[in-house]
Structure formats: structure tokens, C-alpha cells
Write a protein that holds these residues in place. Structure first.
Motif, PDB file in Angstrom:
ATOM      1  N   LEU A 187       0.830  -1.205   0.000  1.00  0.00           N
ATOM      2  CA  LEU A 187       0.000   0.000   0.000  1.00  0.00           C
ATOM      3  C   LEU A 187       0.862   1.252   0.000  1.00  0.00           C
ATOM      4  O   LEU A 187       0.585   2.221  -0.720  1.00  0.00           O
ATOM      5  CB  LEU A 187      -0.931  -0.019   1.216  1.00  0.00           C
ATOM      6  N   ALA A 188       1.913   1.238   0.819  1.00  0.00           N
ATOM      7  CA  ALA A 188       2.829   2.384   0.831  1.00  0.00           C
ATOM      8  C   ALA A 188       3.461   2.575  -0.543  1.00  0.00           C
ATOM      9  O   ALA A 188       3.666   3.707  -1.009  1.00  0.00           O
ATOM     10  CB  ALA A 188       3.900   2.180   1.901  1.00  0.00           C
ATOM     11  N   GLY A 189       3.760   1.455  -1.237  1.00  0.00           N
ATOM     12  CA  GLY A 189       4.326   1.538  -2.570  1.00  0.00           C
ATOM     13  C   GLY A 189       3.375   2.146  -3.583  1.00  0.00           C
ATOM     14  O   GLY A 189       3.807   2.704  -4.601  1.00  0.00           O
ATOM     15  N   LEU A 190       2.060   2.056  -3.311  1.00  0.00           N
ATOM     16  CA  LEU A 190       1.065   2.678  -4.188  1.00  0.00           C
ATOM     17  C   LEU A 190       0.807   4.139  -3.817  1.00  0.00           C
ATOM     18  O   LEU A 190      -0.061   4.776  -4.420  1.00  0.00           O
ATOM     19  CB  LEU A 190      -0.256   1.895  -4.119  1.00  0.00           C
ATOM     20  N   GLY A 191       1.546   4.637  -2.835  1.00  0.00           N
ATOM     21  CA  GLY A 191       1.405   6.038  -2.480  1.00  0.00           C
ATOM     22  C   GLY A 191       0.531   6.325  -1.287  1.00  0.00           C
ATOM     23  O   GLY A 191       0.250   7.490  -0.991  1.00  0.00           O
ATOM     24  N   VAL A 192       0.080   5.285  -0.573  1.00  0.00           N
ATOM     25  CA  VAL A 192      -0.735   5.514   0.623  1.00  0.00           C
ATOM     26  C   VAL A 192       0.152   6.075   1.724  1.00  0.00           C
ATOM     27  O   VAL A 192       1.174   5.481   2.077  1.00  0.00           O
ATOM     28  CB  VAL A 192      -1.419   4.207   1.087  1.00  0.00           C
ATOM     29  N   ARG A 193      -0.255   7.196   2.284  1.00  0.00           N
ATOM     30  CA  ARG A 193       0.518   7.881   3.309  1.00  0.00           C
ATOM     31  C   ARG A 193      -0.304   8.017   4.596  1.00  0.00           C
ATOM     32  O   ARG A 193      -1.533   7.910   4.565  1.00  0.00           O
ATOM     33  CB  ARG A 193       0.931   9.276   2.815  1.00  0.00           C
ATOM     34  N   PRO A 194       0.350   8.277   5.726  1.00  0.00           N
ATOM     35  CA  PRO A 194      -0.385   8.459   6.975  1.00  0.00           C
ATOM     36  C   PRO A 194      -1.478   9.528   6.825  1.00  0.00           C
ATOM     37  O   PRO A 194      -1.247  10.594   6.258  1.00  0.00           O
ATOM     38  CB  PRO A 194       0.701   8.906   7.957  1.00  0.00           C
ATOM     39  N   GLY A 195      -2.660   9.181   7.308  1.00  0.00           N
ATOM     40  CA  GLY A 195      -3.793  10.093   7.235  1.00  0.00           C
ATOM     41  C   GLY A 195      -4.654   9.915   6.009  1.00  0.00           C
ATOM     42  O   GLY A 195      -5.790  10.409   5.967  1.00  0.00           O
ATOM     43  N   ASP A 196      -4.155   9.211   4.984  1.00  0.00           N
ATOM     44  CA  ASP A 196      -4.963   8.962   3.789  1.00  0.00           C
ATOM     45  C   ASP A 196      -6.162   8.089   4.132  1.00  0.00           C
ATOM     46  O   ASP A 196      -6.113   7.257   5.041  1.00  0.00           O
ATOM     47  CB  ASP A 196      -4.135   8.260   2.707  1.00  0.00           C
ATOM     48  N   ARG A 197      -7.244   8.265   3.369  1.00  0.00           N
ATOM     49  CA  ARG A 197      -8.412   7.414   3.502  1.00  0.00           C
ATOM     50  C   ARG A 197      -8.404   6.386   2.368  1.00  0.00           C
ATOM     51  O   ARG A 197      -8.182   6.735   1.205  1.00  0.00           O
ATOM     52  CB  ARG A 197      -9.721   8.219   3.426  1.00  0.00           C
ATOM     53  N   VAL A 198      -8.642   5.149   2.713  1.00  0.00           N
ATOM     54  CA  VAL A 198      -8.693   4.074   1.726  1.00  0.00           C
ATOM     55  C   VAL A 198     -10.021   3.344   1.890  1.00  0.00           C
ATOM     56  O   VAL A 198     -10.333   2.836   2.978  1.00  0.00           O
ATOM     57  CB  VAL A 198      -7.514   3.092   1.893  1.00  0.00           C
ATOM     58  N   VAL A 199     -10.808   3.319   0.827  1.00  0.00           N
ATOM     59  CA  VAL A 199     -12.100   2.636   0.866  1.00  0.00           C
ATOM     60  C   VAL A 199     -11.874   1.126   0.755  1.00  0.00           C
ATOM     61  O   VAL A 199     -11.126   0.658  -0.113  1.00  0.00           O
ATOM     62  CB  VAL A 199     -13.015   3.140  -0.270  1.00  0.00           C
ATOM     63  N   VAL A 200     -12.507   0.395   1.644  1.00  0.00           N
ATOM     64  CA  VAL A 200     -12.444  -1.073   1.637  1.00  0.00           C
ATOM     65  C   VAL A 200     -13.872  -1.577   1.463  1.00  0.00           C
ATOM     66  O   VAL A 200     -14.686  -1.502   2.378  1.00  0.00           O
ATOM     67  CB  VAL A 200     -11.827  -1.627   2.928  1.00  0.00           C
ATOM     68  N   MET A 201     -14.179  -2.031   0.247  1.00  0.00           N
ATOM     69  CA  MET A 201     -15.519  -2.559  -0.038  1.00  0.00           C
ATOM     70  C   MET A 201     -15.343  -3.980  -0.552  1.00  0.00           C
ATOM     71  O   MET A 201     -15.059  -4.215  -1.722  1.00  0.00           O
ATOM     72  CB  MET A 201     -16.230  -1.698  -1.067  1.00  0.00           C
ATOM     73  N   MET A 202     -15.493  -4.935   0.353  1.00  0.00           N
ATOM     74  CA  MET A 202     -15.203  -6.331   0.047  1.00  0.00           C
ATOM     75  C   MET A 202     -16.263  -7.238   0.663  1.00  0.00           C
ATOM     76  O   MET A 202     -16.788  -6.947   1.746  1.00  0.00           O
ATOM     77  CB  MET A 202     -13.827  -6.734   0.619  1.00  0.00           C
ATOM     78  N   ALA A 203     -16.591  -8.316  -0.036  1.00  0.00           N
ATOM     79  CA  ALA A 203     -17.322  -9.386   0.628  1.00  0.00           C
ATOM     80  C   ALA A 203     -16.422  -9.949   1.731  1.00  0.00           C
ATOM     81  O   ALA A 203     -15.198  -9.878   1.641  1.00  0.00           O
ATOM     82  CB  ALA A 203     -17.676 -10.475  -0.379  1.00  0.00           C
ATOM     83  N   ASN A 204     -17.019 -10.481   2.788  1.00  0.00           N
ATOM     84  CA  ASN A 204     -16.226 -11.036   3.879  1.00  0.00           C
ATOM     85  C   ASN A 204     -15.241 -12.073   3.362  1.00  0.00           C
ATOM     86  O   ASN A 204     -15.606 -12.974   2.598  1.00  0.00           O
ATOM     87  CB  ASN A 204     -17.121 -11.705   4.923  1.00  0.00           C
ATOM     88  N   CYS A 205     -13.989 -11.944   3.778  1.00  0.00           N
ATOM     89  CA  CYS A 205     -12.922 -12.884   3.428  1.00  0.00           C
ATOM     90  C   CYS A 205     -11.727 -12.529   4.313  1.00  0.00           C
ATOM     91  O   CYS A 205     -11.710 -11.459   4.940  1.00  0.00           O
ATOM     92  CB  CYS A 205     -12.551 -12.791   1.944  1.00  0.00           C
ATOM     93  N   PRO A 206     -10.717 -13.385   4.402  1.00  0.00           N
ATOM     94  CA  PRO A 206      -9.566 -13.059   5.250  1.00  0.00           C
ATOM     95  C   PRO A 206      -8.882 -11.763   4.867  1.00  0.00           C
ATOM     96  O   PRO A 206      -8.317 -11.073   5.740  1.00  0.00           O
ATOM     97  CB  PRO A 206      -8.637 -14.269   5.030  1.00  0.00           C
ATOM     98  N   GLU A 207      -8.951 -11.396   3.586  1.00  0.00           N
ATOM     99  CA  GLU A 207      -8.270 -10.178   3.143  1.00  0.00           C
ATOM    100  C   GLU A 207      -8.877  -8.910   3.724  1.00  0.00           C
ATOM    101  O   GLU A 207      -8.221  -7.861   3.735  1.00  0.00           O
ATOM    102  CB  GLU A 207      -8.278 -10.117   1.607  1.00  0.00           C
ATOM    103  N   VAL A 208     -10.111  -8.967   4.229  1.00  0.00           N
ATOM    104  CA  VAL A 208     -10.690  -7.771   4.861  1.00  0.00           C
ATOM    105  C   VAL A 208      -9.885  -7.404   6.104  1.00  0.00           C
ATOM    106  O   VAL A 208      -9.401  -6.280   6.251  1.00  0.00           O
ATOM    107  CB  VAL A 208     -12.169  -7.979   5.227  1.00  0.00           C
ATOM    108  N   GLY A 209      -9.718  -8.361   7.013  1.00  0.00           N
ATOM    109  CA  GLY A 209      -8.946  -8.096   8.226  1.00  0.00           C
ATOM    110  C   GLY A 209      -7.494  -7.779   7.918  1.00  0.00           C
ATOM    111  O   GLY A 209      -6.895  -6.903   8.554  1.00  0.00           O
TER     112      GLY A 209
END
Length: 508
Positions: free
Chosen positions: A45-67
Motif C-alpha cells: 500500500l505504501a508503494g502505491l502512495g498511501v501515506r499516513p492520514g490517507d483514507r482508503v475505501v475497503v468494499m469487500m465481501a467477507n474474506c480473510p483479506e478484509v482483516g
């Protein structure tokens, strides 16, 4: 001790040796495997440019990748914006734009909705599962180097959660690291029973109740096992609960009603199930009693909370339950019942539930007026009507905004719904008001019935009239295949009002 969610997850990973901690769709996942994946995803995620304080939308059906994604984002210092996978692309587009999302993480089942919502926006899409051209495979994130934990302040935003938006555009609720930490810690302490370590999780992990459940598990002092459902299905719930000897489970009332309507529920033995925590909406007493009758040895513990209070406020405890109430306020929460002038009311008197806590939201995202309308002097005005008894148990009467005023008298939809639910041929009821020139508003009910039911609307009208009197009973009852619920399984009164408009007005 630093109360941030990145630190909490790190401590949870280190507390126990590696063990099979999560079961999902036929496979066990080990605790250290999940931890290592989260550390790598944080790096991706950091490699994609996500920085502290950024908002990232997580819209997923339940699966281990959510947690894994939640933990990775907190590790990277970002704020999660969970979205229930049932939203429309229009609703999601509003959230993407309003939150200023840096990117969105999704699963292939809901990818089309995400693509429609993000069309024309500069928001990269990460896909867990089959990732078509133009999207980023989730597996690419896991190839990154592990990211060291990014320090955040306790009062930094950890989650931006959007309310349901049933009365307008959804508002973003800003929740802090410390607020979610304290709320989940208090919930874990209140519900802790040594040895009850096997849980079944059917809730959407993107709902505030589901998120709280996830965080509660990080405070445990003994290894816990979670069986995760992609989404709720009554038959599958029964099978998993029996196969894995489930001891506890969070449910919402609509799920409880679906289980009660399933013929196999009660026939398949569930001798290990001890506690069900019910929240997100009121539960009819009849449903509680029928559930406990069919599953000997289980207790339903009702609780109460809002997204704005980190999903919790009060709950019945094991060994300290009062049926009909939602329990006592948790440590760190103070509940005061106030009248329309803001005066505190004594035990037994109904008024608006007002909540004070260090776990209250920071406010609504970019909505100062809405924040000021909801909060004052450190209290949140919930919009819910209820009362406290002499022992401090909280009772919910109804939503203030759903109040029906008939002939100058207050009618709470839940009172009518509970009486209708007592009828043996009614599976669920939803009640709204219809504008009426004589009485101001008229009470209208929609009901779904058990298979083979013979009861008529007129008979149900008479049933309620005999039990709640001439002011409250519904003058109209409409039988429907299913009473509509929202994407988080609450009675969808907005949809009921739309259905009502489509029906001809009764003659006077």
C-alpha cells in the motif's frame, strides 16, 4: 501505553504462538500467516502512495483479506473507510468523492459496482481475486517488503465510516484510534467468559458492529478461533455452528428472524452455543424467547450502540442480563435521558438518549453544522428514545425520527411491530406512518408470514387492537413476501414509505 490500532494489532500478533485462528470456506488460516501478509500488504500500500492520514475505501465481501487490509492500513498510518458491499454505485461514488479516497480495495464479486462508481475518478482499484486489466491484483501488494509500524497519535482518525444514508446522503463519521481501542477493550471485558473461544462471524466486517467484533478479538488473553462467513445464510450458519462447536456469535435481529424461519433451526443440536450478542436494531422479546427455546442453554445478550459511539454504548453481560433492556452502559460511557429542553429525566421516564464518552466520534467529515446539531457539551444526542431503570439498565423505545403522531398521541413503530411479531404466523413486521387529514398520521404495517399462513390482514388488525389499544393499532396491514431491510439488516423504513406511496390511499 499507546492506544493505537496499529500497536493493538502488533500486540495481538505477538501475544500467542502460531495457531490456526481463522476458518473460511474450507480452509484454516494460521495467525502468523495472517500477520506476515498484513505486514507485506502494508508495504504494498505504501508503494502505491498511501501515506499516513490517507483514507482508503475497503468494499469487500467477507474474506480473510478484509482483516488483513484493515491491519495493513493501520500499520501504514492510514484510515480505513469500510463500505458494506451491498451499496449502489451512486452511493459508493459519493463516498469516494466525499472522503477523498486514495484508492479502493475490493473483491471480484462487487468489482463492477466499484468500477462504475470510480469511472472518471483518479482512484486506483485493488482487487482480491480475479483482477482484470486496469486494476491492481491484491497479490501484487503481498510481494512487497514488510513495512515497519508507522506511529500515529491516539486522537488521529483510524476510521471514516459512512452512516447508512437512509434519510439523505451518507455522512462520514470520524473515529479515532483511542476511541475504537477503548470501545473494543470495554466490550471484550464486559463479555469475557473464560474458555469460550470459538466464535462464528456472519456480520459484514465493513459494518461498525462487524468492525467492533474484529477489534474485540484483539484484546483477548487466550487464543481465539473465528469462523468467518462470506455472507449470512441461515442453512450455512446452522451447519457451521454445529460443525465447529461454536460457543458465541454476534447477530442482528433480521438474522435471528431468518434463523427462526429455517425449519432445521432447533433440530440440529448446538450444545456448545452459549451466548449470542444481538445489536444494530431492537429485537422482539418473542424472537428472543423462541430462539432460546429452540437452542437450550443459549442466552441472547442485547446491546446498543451507534457508529458515532464506536458501535457500542451498553450491553447485557453474561450473568447480568435483563430481558427487554440493552444492558448497562459500558465502562467509559455515561447515558443520560433528556427531555426536549435538555433536562435530565429520572429513571422510568422516556426521553432522548444522550451519550458521553471518550469514544465518541470526532465529528462528521466536512459537516460542521451536522456535528454541531448532534453534539453539545461533550454529549451526543442519539435521536433514540428510551429510559433507564432504577438499576441502570437501558431500554430503547424507538427512533425519534420514526415517531408516528396519531391524533396528538405518540406511537412508536417498535411497539406495534413487537405485538405483530407475537402472532404465530408472522415472521417479521415493519411499521410506518401515513399522512392523514383527520388524525395527522395513520399507523400502517407491513408483515411477512410463515409458509402456509392463513391469517388475514383484518384478523391481524384485530389482533393488535386487542393488545395495544385503539390509538396505536394499525388501520392498514399489508402482507409482503419479505419486510425490506437495509444493507445492515435494519428495518428499511425509507423503503416501506416508498412502498406505501405506491399503494392507493384508503377511502375515509
Amino acid at each position: 501505553m499507546e492506544r493505537t490500532l496499529g500497536r493493538l494489532t502488533e500486540q495481538a500478533w505477538e501475544r500467542f504462538d502460531d495457531y490456526p485462528s481463522l476458518f473460511f470456506e474450507g480452509r484454516w488460516y494460521h495467525s502468523q500467516e495472517l500477520a506476515e501478509r498484513a505486514r507485506r500488504v502494508a508495504g504494498g500500500l505504501a508503494g502505491l502512495g498511501v501515506r499516513p492520514g490517507d483514507r482508503v475505501v475497503v468494499m469487500m465481501a467477507n474474506c480473510p483479506e478484509v482483516g488483513i487490509t484493515y491491519q495493513a492500513l493501520w500499520r501504514a498510518g492510514a484510515a480505513i473507510t469500510p463500505v458494506v458491499f451491498l451499496v449502489s454505485h451512486d452511493e459508493l461514488r459519493h463516498i469516494l468523492v466525499d472522503s477523498g479516497a486514495r484508492l479502493v480495495v475490493t473483491t471480484s464479486e462487487v468489482l463492477l459496482t466499484v468500477q462504475l462508481a470510480a469511472d472518471g475518478l483518479d482512484v486506483p482499484i485493488v482487487v482480491a481475486g480475479d483482477a482484470p486489466e486496469g486494476t491492481i491484483p491484491y497479490a501484487d501488494l503481498e510481494r512487497a517488503d514488510e513495512l515497519p509500524l508507522v506511529d500515529r497519535a491516539e486522537d488521529d482518525m483510524a476510521a471514516l465510516m459512512y452512516t447508512g444514508g437512509t434519510t439523505g446522503r451518507a455522512k462520514g463519521v470520524m473515529l479515532t484510534h483511542a476511541g475504537l481501542y477503548r470501545a473494543s477493550q470495554s466490550s471484550q471485558q464486559a463479555g469475557r467468559v473464560p474458555g469460550l473461544t470459538r466464535a462464528l462471524i456472519p456480520l459484514p466486517l465493513s459494518h461498525s458492529f462487524g468492525l467492533l467484533t474484529t477489534l474485540v478479538g484483539m484484546h483477548t488473553d487466550e487464543p481465539n478461533v473465528a469462523v468467518l462467513m462470506r455472507w449470512f445464510d441461515a442453512k450455512e450458519w446452522i451447519r457451521l455452528a454445529a460443525e465447529h462447536r461454536i460457543q458465541r456469535c454476534p447477530l442482528v435481529p433480521a438474522m435471528i428472524h431468518m434463523l427462526l424461519a429455517e425449519p432445521d433451526f432447533g433440530r440440529t443440536p448446538l450444545p456448545d452455543l452459549r451466548y449470542v450478542v444481538s445489536g444494530a436494531a431492537p429485537l422482539a422479546r418473542e424472537a428472543l424467547e423462541e430462539f432460546e427455546r429452540r437452542v437450550p442453554g443459549v442466552q441472547i445478550l442485547e446491546g446498543y450502540g451507534m457508529t458515532e459511539t464506536c458501535a457500542t454504548t451498553a450491553v447485557n453481560r453474561p450473568g447480568d442480563r435483563r430481558i427487554g433492556s440493552v444492558g448497562k452502559p459500558l465502562p467509559g460511557y455515561t447515558v443520560t435521558i433528556r427531555d426536549d429542553e435538555g433536562r435530565a429525566l429520572p429513571p422510568g421516564e422516556d426521553g432522548e438518549i444522550c451519550i458521553a464518552s471518550d469514544s465518541l466520534m470526532l465529528g462528521y467529515w466536512h459537516a460542521e453544522d451536522a456535528t454541531a446539531a448532534a453534539m453539545s457539551d461533550g454529549e451526543l444526542r442519539s435521536g433514540d428514545i428510551g429510559h433507564l431503570d432504577e438499576d441502570g439498565f437501558l431500554y430503547i423505545v424507538d427512533r425519534k425520527k420514526d415517531l408516528i403522531i396519531r391524533g396528538g398521541f405518540n406511537v412508536f413503530p417498535r411497539d406495534v411491530e413487537d405485538v405483530l411479531a407475537e402472532h404465530p404466523e408472522v415472521t417479521m413486521a415493519g411499521v410506518v406512518g401515513r399522512p392523514d387529514p383527520k388524525s395527522g398520521e395513520e399507523v400502517v404495517a407491513f408483515v411477512s408470514l410463515v409458509p402456509g399462513a392463513t391469517v388475514t390482514p383484518a384478523e391481524l388488525v384485530e389482533w393488535t387492537r386487542e393488545r395495544i389499544g385503539r390509538i396505536k393499532y394499525p388501520r392498514e396491514i399489508h402482507v409482503v413476501d419479505s419486510v425490506p431491510v437495509t444493507r445492515v439488516f435494519k428495518t428499511d423504513r425509507k423503503r416501506l414509505r416508498e412502498m406505501l406511496k405506491e399503494l392507493p390511499s384508503p377511502t375515509s
